[in-house]
Design a protein around this motif. Structure first.
Motif, mmCIF file in Angstrom:
data_model
loop_
_atom_site.group_PDB
_atom_site.id
_atom_site.type_symbol
_atom_site.label_atom_id
_atom_site.label_comp_id
_atom_site.label_asym_id
_atom_site.label_seq_id
_atom_site.Cartn_x
_atom_site.Cartn_y
_atom_site.Cartn_z
ATOM 1 N N TYR A 27 28.627 18.646 8.352
ATOM 2 C CA TYR A 27 28.631 19.690 7.338
ATOM 3 C C TYR A 27 27.825 19.342 6.094
ATOM 4 N N GLU A 28 27.787 18.076 5.720
ATOM 5 C CA GLU A 28 27.086 17.699 4.498
ATOM 6 C C GLU A 28 25.571 17.865 4.616
ATOM 7 N N SER A 29 25.048 17.709 5.817
ATOM 8 C CA SER A 29 23.602 17.922 5.995
ATOM 9 C C SER A 29 23.236 19.360 5.675
ATOM 10 N N PHE A 31 24.936 21.342 3.727
ATOM 11 C CA PHE A 31 25.165 21.514 2.295
ATOM 12 C C PHE A 31 23.945 21.043 1.502
ATOM 13 N N ILE A 32 23.466 19.869 1.823
ATOM 14 C CA ILE A 32 22.311 19.306 1.112
ATOM 15 C C ILE A 32 21.075 20.165 1.349
ATOM 16 N N ARG A 33 20.887 20.596 2.595
ATOM 17 C CA ARG A 33 19.731 21.429 2.895
ATOM 18 C C ARG A 33 19.825 22.766 2.152
ATOM 19 N N ALA A 34 21.026 23.300 2.028
ATOM 20 C CA ALA A 34 21.212 24.539 1.266
ATOM 21 C C ALA A 34 20.820 24.342 -0.196
ATOM 22 N N LYS A 35 21.184 23.203 -0.760
ATOM 23 C CA LYS A 35 20.821 22.915 -2.151
ATOM 24 C C LYS A 35 19.307 22.835 -2.312
ATOM 25 N N ILE A 36 18.646 22.166 -1.382
ATOM 26 C CA ILE A 36 17.190 22.040 -1.447
ATOM 27 C C ILE A 36 16.546 23.420 -1.337
ATOM 28 N N LYS A 37 17.000 24.200 -0.372
ATOM 29 C CA LYS A 37 16.425 25.531 -0.185
ATOM 30 C C LYS A 37 16.684 26.421 -1.397
ATOM 31 N N GLN A 38 17.842 26.271 -2.018
ATOM 32 C CA GLN A 38 18.139 27.037 -3.225
ATOM 33 C C GLN A 38 17.123 26.684 -4.315
ATOM 34 N N GLU A 52 26.972 27.738 7.229
ATOM 35 C CA GLU A 52 27.222 26.819 8.342
ATOM 36 C C GLU A 52 28.043 25.622 7.869
ATOM 37 N N SER A 53 27.755 25.124 6.693
ATOM 38 C CA SER A 53 28.528 24.022 6.136
ATOM 39 C C SER A 53 30.000 24.414 5.995
ATOM 40 N N ILE A 54 30.234 25.625 5.493
ATOM 41 C CA ILE A 54 31.608 26.116 5.339
ATOM 42 C C ILE A 54 32.266 26.337 6.688
ATOM 43 N N ARG A 55 31.505 26.828 7.662
ATOM 44 C CA ARG A 55 32.060 27.026 9.004
ATOM 45 C C ARG A 55 32.527 25.694 9.597
ATOM 46 N N LEU A 56 31.746 24.645 9.349
ATOM 47 C CA LEU A 56 32.083 23.329 9.898
ATOM 48 C C LEU A 56 33.241 22.662 9.155
ATOM 49 N N LYS A 57 33.353 22.942 7.864
ATOM 50 C CA LYS A 57 34.455 22.362 7.067
ATOM 51 C C LYS A 57 34.917 23.419 6.074
ATOM 52 N N ASN A 58 35.912 24.190 6.488
ATOM 53 C CA ASN A 58 36.305 25.356 5.700
ATOM 54 C C ASN A 58 37.077 25.031 4.420
ATOM 55 N N TYR A 60 35.839 22.830 2.168
ATOM 56 C CA TYR A 60 34.815 22.118 1.390
ATOM 57 C C TYR A 60 34.530 22.919 0.114
ATOM 58 N N ASN A 61 35.275 22.620 -0.934
ATOM 59 C CA ASN A 61 35.224 23.391 -2.174
ATOM 60 C C ASN A 61 33.840 23.449 -2.799
ATOM 61 N N GLU A 62 33.102 22.345 -2.755
ATOM 62 C CA GLU A 62 31.761 22.319 -3.337
ATOM 63 C C GLU A 62 30.852 23.322 -2.651
ATOM 64 N N ALA A 63 31.053 23.529 -1.349
ATOM 65 C CA ALA A 63 30.235 24.482 -0.601
ATOM 66 C C ALA A 63 30.515 25.914 -1.043
ATOM 67 N N TYR A 64 31.779 26.224 -1.296
ATOM 68 C CA TYR A 64 32.111 27.562 -1.780
ATOM 69 C C TYR A 64 31.495 27.808 -3.165
ATOM 70 N N PHE A 65 31.512 26.795 -3.994
ATOM 71 C CA PHE A 65 30.921 26.907 -5.325
ATOM 72 C C PHE A 65 29.415 27.121 -5.218
ATOM 73 N N LEU A 66 28.761 26.353 -4.351
ATOM 74 C CA LEU A 66 27.321 26.507 -4.166
ATOM 75 C C LEU A 66 27.005 27.891 -3.611
ATOM 76 N N ARG A 67 27.822 28.369 -2.679
ATOM 77 C CA ARG A 67 27.574 29.704 -2.126
ATOM 78 C C ARG A 67 27.652 30.766 -3.225
ATOM 79 N N ALA A 68 28.601 30.623 -4.125
ATOM 80 C CA ALA A 68 28.709 31.561 -5.247
ATOM 81 C C ALA A 68 27.456 31.506 -6.122
#
Length: 75
Positions: A27-29, A31-38, A52-58, A60-68
């Motif tokens: 899941y972290e890969s 997440f990191i790729r999402a940050k780079i693409k952002q 996908e990161s959230i799907r793999l680890k639902n 994962y609070n940092e992922a929800y924050f990044l998605r927002a």
């Protein structure tokens, strides 16, 4: 991952893509790729990866924050 923090996004993206190929369940890969693409203003790609990161680890609070943040940037 250190490459990401050195602001070399093209090189970091290369390594993260390789990480995803080696283990598509890490899941972290995504997440990191999402940050780079952002940072590269690839909103659609970033949302795809963060979802996908959230799907793999639902829990994962940092992922929800990044998605927002990504959705806010999307408008």
């Amino acid at each position: 991952i250190e490459v990401v923090f050195n602001n070399d996004n093209s090189k970091a993206l290369k390594y993260i893509n390789e990480s995803v190929k080696l283990n598509s369940n890490y899941y972290e890969s995504y997440f990191i790729r999402a940050k780079i693409k952002q940072e590269q203003n690839d909103i659609i790609g970033s949302l795809k990866d963060i979802n996908e990161s959230i799907r793999l680890k639902n829990n994962y609070n940092e992922a929800y924050f990044l998605r927002a943040q990504i959705k806010q940037k999307q408008g």
